[in-house]
Design a protein around this motif. Structure first.
Motif, PDB file in Angstrom:
ATOM      1  N   VAL A 119       0.890  -1.170   0.000  1.00  0.00           N
ATOM      2  CA  VAL A 119       0.000   0.000   0.000  1.00  0.00           C
ATOM      3  C   VAL A 119       0.922   1.211   0.000  1.00  0.00           C
ATOM      4  N   ILE A 120       0.539   2.272  -0.713  1.00  0.00           N
ATOM      5  CA  ILE A 120       1.399   3.453  -0.768  1.00  0.00           C
ATOM      6  C   ILE A 120       0.621   4.691  -0.329  1.00  0.00           C
ATOM      7  N   ILE A 121       1.230   5.430   0.585  1.00  0.00           N
ATOM      8  CA  ILE A 121       0.661   6.708   1.025  1.00  0.00           C
ATOM      9  C   ILE A 121       1.490   7.815   0.396  1.00  0.00           C
ATOM     10  N   VAL A 122       0.824   8.738  -0.274  1.00  0.00           N
ATOM     11  CA  VAL A 122       1.526   9.857  -0.902  1.00  0.00           C
ATOM     12  C   VAL A 122       1.092  11.149  -0.235  1.00  0.00           C
ATOM     13  N   THR A 123       2.025  11.847   0.379  1.00  0.00           N
ATOM     14  CA  THR A 123       1.710  13.157   0.959  1.00  0.00           C
ATOM     15  C   THR A 123       2.367  14.223   0.102  1.00  0.00           C
TER      16      THR A 123
END
Lengths: 256, 256, 256, 256, 256, 256, 256, 256
Positions: free
Chosen positions: B181-185
């Motif tokens: 899973v990838i979180i992009v801020t």
């Protein structure tokens, strides 16, 4: 609107006439007092002439009647030898115009009406590159491309190179590296401008398009994204303003 | 607020009691009529228990007094064996809390107060990747990273990989490919979410940050861009909501 | 983040090594498979080098600690011979920096920290003109002016030439006519960009400022006005983005 | 709605009647107790009468049926001798109205239906000047011009004098200097209001128009620009409210 | 910025000098060619002079240093005999200014710094009426009132006459009927402007204030309400722009 | 502002005086002509009196000086026997007020200053229920609760019953069913209003609060959600307007 | 969706059946465990029944097919004896419906389809008053009026009483004083709600309408104005939500 | 656009060729230098292949001509064995397509054109649940449902379960508890997402719809509400983006 302008020759005549007595002090004063605006016009004319070396007045067809468009176009046609552009013209205007001026051409997606008669070959070493993120951005991209072309630039275009499949963009890396000025048209999240801005040291002109739905808010989303580009050297045009981008790219591309 | 709940055992006892006569018809009716809400509570408790296998209630410290935060935190500390999180806690709350509960730790950029005592080793083959476009997005990214970590996930983070220098992102291609899973801020134009969304078949959780100035309008620019991402499979959180992104990533990452 | 890059020499060595047997097929393959990103980095470095002929990386000081700013600045100072810029730096950063690097200078209204050591004389015949509508727009105008100056351009500036007293602008008509690129900074109604855009055939870079109150909505009013400029050839930057305007003007001004 | 009004004469009669006994205390009290609203009406009538010296009630045709418009118009026609105006009337209303009232006239771009029968010659020394930035602003400008004309003012209009070709405006400098009140209609960036406001000491009434596309947001851009005009003495009307501008100009122009 | 201006006398001298030979044709031409801008300035000066019969330049103190304000104020003080105004000046500027110029006065709620020395008695029959809906609107109302007063108008003010207690407004009906121009300042729902606009045939200048909370959005609510006033003849200023309203009222009130 | 009012008794005296000759026709006419506004005031006073049966004027302390608040409060204190309320009063105003009026009390979260002296027992069968979605909504909820209480209503409150843990709300189902009027305060997504609106046939007054961050846009999110409630019978107040909700609930609750 | 509900009788039967042995412990448990939702439904039904004493479910016709509307309407028609309402139904739906159900009626401006068969005479002493500022607000006002009427209220309506001619409102002062609940529909600046709110101690339900143009932004202007009403006791509905206002007014009006 | 990609095999061949002399150093270098983009493509292809195990490229039909849609669809049809999707296709496109490709099907409310030929039975134990608050949200819900179905998921849907009648939702409690991923589509106040988010520990994908009127502002209201959901684990898609929700749900649901 017409403003009577005095060029340097007129001015000299006026002064001489006054010295020789054919013009009274009162008349000379009266004339010179009005000069600011006329001279202003004069300066403008001069400026126009220089601008016109590149291109004459462009017709914004939206909100004009067929008759008005025809009259202006014919006037430009008979007064000069340059290419002529009318933007945001609907297909029925083309049909109408075609009868009055058989030389006229029409670019359907760009909704541009134009006469191309300046056959000067553009400088092939100074290319304007027009990128479109998606096929739906094509009308805006075409307006930019055709504008730059008609204003005397070598133009290359690569469409459907949006960031969601970034390898499509990189396949055009040589085009990007070769370009002198780059126009990026993109709707939705408008991210292409930032990515391209980071890949080139050349000026990037970003045109947000109204492509999208929902929270794209008719181009606001792409507009804000482009204004906030973290890549320096990205300038932004109004939503869907392909013409403006093409004209600015031409200005920059003709600098020497 | 406290709601008295009946589990299945209670229900059985009630029915048996009624059959045996120790509970009157009236009492049984009265109790069962109130059941919806209590059972509702019951269902909730069940749901909570399951959720809690991952994590107990999280304290949103903003707008709570030091005393309130301390009391809730101590109650959670003494009632369970899980990690404890309080988000948006200012440094002075940490100083105050440290005295009452020496085990407490503090992550300064993320403004998170936490107790880490669950030593279960997370599944290293299922990594949550946290990306931050710029160093200014770090507080939000850290909140996401620490949340996912404390909720039992293997987390990797790469900061300062914004799209204006896209080679920085590509240097982390292996991390992207490996991630579950990838979180992009990202703040400003928020383009990183779309680029990453196009590079991976895994879920991407996009967190717009309030980083920027002028037309970033406190994160609105990045929010709109992310909502309009042309990459499918990108979901968006509220501006600066690193905690929510970490919690959602954990939910997805624990799915089997 | 650091990415190990291979330049053409490395690539040649790798190939030769493989042919000569000092590199196995497996190793060569492993290395080349990772190449995209490293080569990407490679391309970027190349690109950076070219950009750097004008200017190296610029530090956005907002949201960075004094220590971070100092470390980056010293690193740039010792690695090259170019001018160095840090934007949006508060006065206390200057005081701190001055001790570590006595050569550093500070422009108070622009909040720019910089080291000027490139003594190349800019081409005086290609002037960047910076106009400010009012004295309150001066900080943004100064950021633009100093950026263009430090990037090697001859810069001229005329402040307080807003359209409400248009004779003040016309008194600078010669500057406008002489300029190669024009930056217009204006808050409130931002009308100056349109007027100037109509007076010159050169590119105009419009920077809306957050100057104003009430319905200026922190620069939104000027931003929208500039985006809707009826003069063609006007490109718009983010609100208060003087640095971006200076950098873009420099890119355009260096085109040949 | 109809409100029975008492003028001073009625009041005197009432008092005398009461004194003489023809009106009982109860009746007088009952009547006087209701007076506030009736007197209120009375004040209004008085006010209306004075206003009507200039002009009677104006019909806002949008959202009214043809029948309603006809009835009101005929009522105004038979009750007075003044000019009559109905704004925002579509062409089919004109066709319908023409049959019922042959005197009626129609201004197509302004979408105004009117009867002109007051032949009083306006004071030629007190001119209202209506400026339009572009030809697309003409409908709004025409609504303003015709309104001011029908309300008894000498009106002059200059269209297509936008700031992108400022010499076109200066060619009308004498008109600006001669004018008593100036109405400026402009869409897009609305800059004309500020420029004109700086050229004249007379009141300027700015009317933003919905002309433009993209970030003009249906006139918001021009509206905000005009509200933020750096020229003092510029007042703003609603988007496309040419009628309001004409009516206000008339009020100001009739002041003595 | 300083622009050298030629008045009619200079022009005459130039022409005579040329006739008499003391000025060569070349010099005369050179001078006259630059005339547009100088004449432009000339026209402006003339315009300024006329404006100044009412009032000289007004200082917008926000964003200026104490020293700058002092220098401009002293310059205006020594150059003329008119009243002097500086708007949006904080109390500490007053303290500072008081030492340099003992004649200076300060209106605390309006944050206006001023010197009152023109003792001309205003025309009492032509009153400007300033209404404020609530006591919180007082700062804006006072700015409007004092501006109109210092510009030579008889001014009357009635505060706290908002529409929620409409009898308070009606108690001032005579003031409304007597007034020549009416300024309405109101925050929140800004309804006062419409009610007053319906009660008077005179021009109403509406100033939305930023008074309110929540959905007043810093004055946006009142601004929109005033722009949409169903009463004709209501013109709107920027949020909190009391000065602009006072200046416009003065312009209108001095018309004859 | 004070308006002299004539009640029916005064009117009768006036008429009798005129009949008897102690009042001349001229004086009677003069007085009666001004009547509209005085009668208007009269009507208002009457209206006020009736309203006051519930409650006297409420002081909005924001933007008033301590002295002003004290004077109004003392005046209300000495003129009547009712409870007194001042909303949005900061703690220091309480300290100041306490000295002048020892009876005054202060509710810290609600920032309400009040004197409670009306000891009438409210109708316990007609309860106003105040719900708060989260603990951060408590200040607004308390303002609503205390307002309704001081205006003579039996009030019950349940806080922290937001929809994300809907069992918490259902545990209060009996309170909801028993309530006569329900006030719902909620920030963030404001969903509580719709859920409660669907659970009760009674009027629901929804108060959006500014609780939240990012895309809550200071309460806009909750405001829009509440306005769009799919439950009929939900009315909405301004953001954070707890007082207004309490006052409206009281009006409705006193209807018979 | 259909949910099988257990009323108290079913519950009793279940318990008795279990005691008597006709229901096993397992079956009883299984049934009772599902109860929350069914009981939830049960509670709802009860709630619905009570609500239905006033009125049954209302059909929101927008976005439903003719067939769907017919089916629901016939089902309501055959299941009960109450009035039936379908809102936002276009005229063609009426034509279609009329064939299937000859009793159906249609209110054209309100676009409401209804069957009126409940002949209960409403309490004439408790009037709902519906005010409309202008004739264009009539569709919304009619929707409110007809809703309140069909829900069993005595309703009075006064249209075209906007604040720009406030005497028109005051002529209805007696209606306002007599009313039990007041609905105010107004577009443009929405000021009528505040004025009426100040004239009555009764609850005022404000409905902003989308009437207007330009900066009315489809009702936003009136919505914001109403939310910021300085009169307490004014609650606001969604733009154009006449039905909601009528339904809420009915709820309040039926309170005892 | 086509990018020639090198897979690992090609790379090996190149290296071997170089070693064996059939490829010169120059040619190998030239090829490898271009590799970044080609390899980039390579990586993409790999990525695409994996993604394609689930699903091939999806056609966004809006803004494409019938011919373009047919060509892409036929190409996908002949190149693979997977299901094919074209979103936002109008009915006439279906008619046109049906002739070219008889296998094509059409879902009217979802406006989806598709070919279903992958007969793999989805994992019934891992259900995607699609909830719709109202029947008007059905088009968006259907787009989500069909997308998830065609991407190989077991899908269940419950429509018309909005929060205003919360018992309707609770009747589906078992579906909620059983679901692996939940998609919530809701317009107006969008509250359903928060309520469901509080009832399940599984990921919730919220899709705001443009259903509503007035202050729903075409879905903005629901969008903001969902972004501010107080339930953690709720991710938000663009307004009306049912396809994106279905695709993301499929990604999450296939994780193992």
């Amino acid at each position: 609107m017409r403003c009577v302008c005095l060029d340097e020759k007129d001015l000299e005549d006026l002064l001489r006439g006054y010295k020789q007595g054919s013009v009274t002090l009162q008349d000379a004063l009266g004339m010179l007092k009005k000069l600011p605006y006329e001279d202003m016009g004069f300066a403008m004319v001069d400026h126009h002439r220089q601008l016109r070396q590149g291109f004459p007045e462009v017709i914004y067809a939206a909100g004009k009647t067929k008759e008005q468009i025809r009259d202006i176009m014919l006037s430009l046609y008979h007064d000069g030898q340059e290419n002529i552009i009318a933007t945001r013209a609907e297909p029925d205007v083309y049909a109408y115009m075609k009868e009055a001026l058989p030389d006229v051409q029409y670019n359907t997606p760009a909704r541009m009406l134009y006469v191309e008669r300046n056959k000067t070959v553009p400088d092939a070493s100074r290319e304007v590159l027009v990128l479109a993120a998606g096929t739906s951005d094509l009308p805006v991209a075409e307006e930019a491309r055709l504008t730059a072309h008609l204003m005397g630039n070598a133009v290359r275009s690569c469409y459907d190179v949006g960031v969601a499949g970034i390898h499509r963009l990189f396949a055009h890396m040589q085009d990007i590296e070769r370009a002198n000025v780059i126009i990026v048209t993109a709707g939705m999240e408008g991210a292409l401008a930032s990515v391209v801005g980071g890949l080139t040291p050349k000026p990037v002109i970003a045109v947000p398009t109204s492509v999208g739905y929902g929270a794209s808010f008719h181009g606001l989303s792409a507009l804000l994204a482009m204004l906030n580009s973290c890549a320096s050297g990205v300038a932004v045009m109004n939503i869907d303003n392909g013409f403006g981008a093409g004209a600015l790219a031409s200005k920059i591309n003709h600098m020497r």
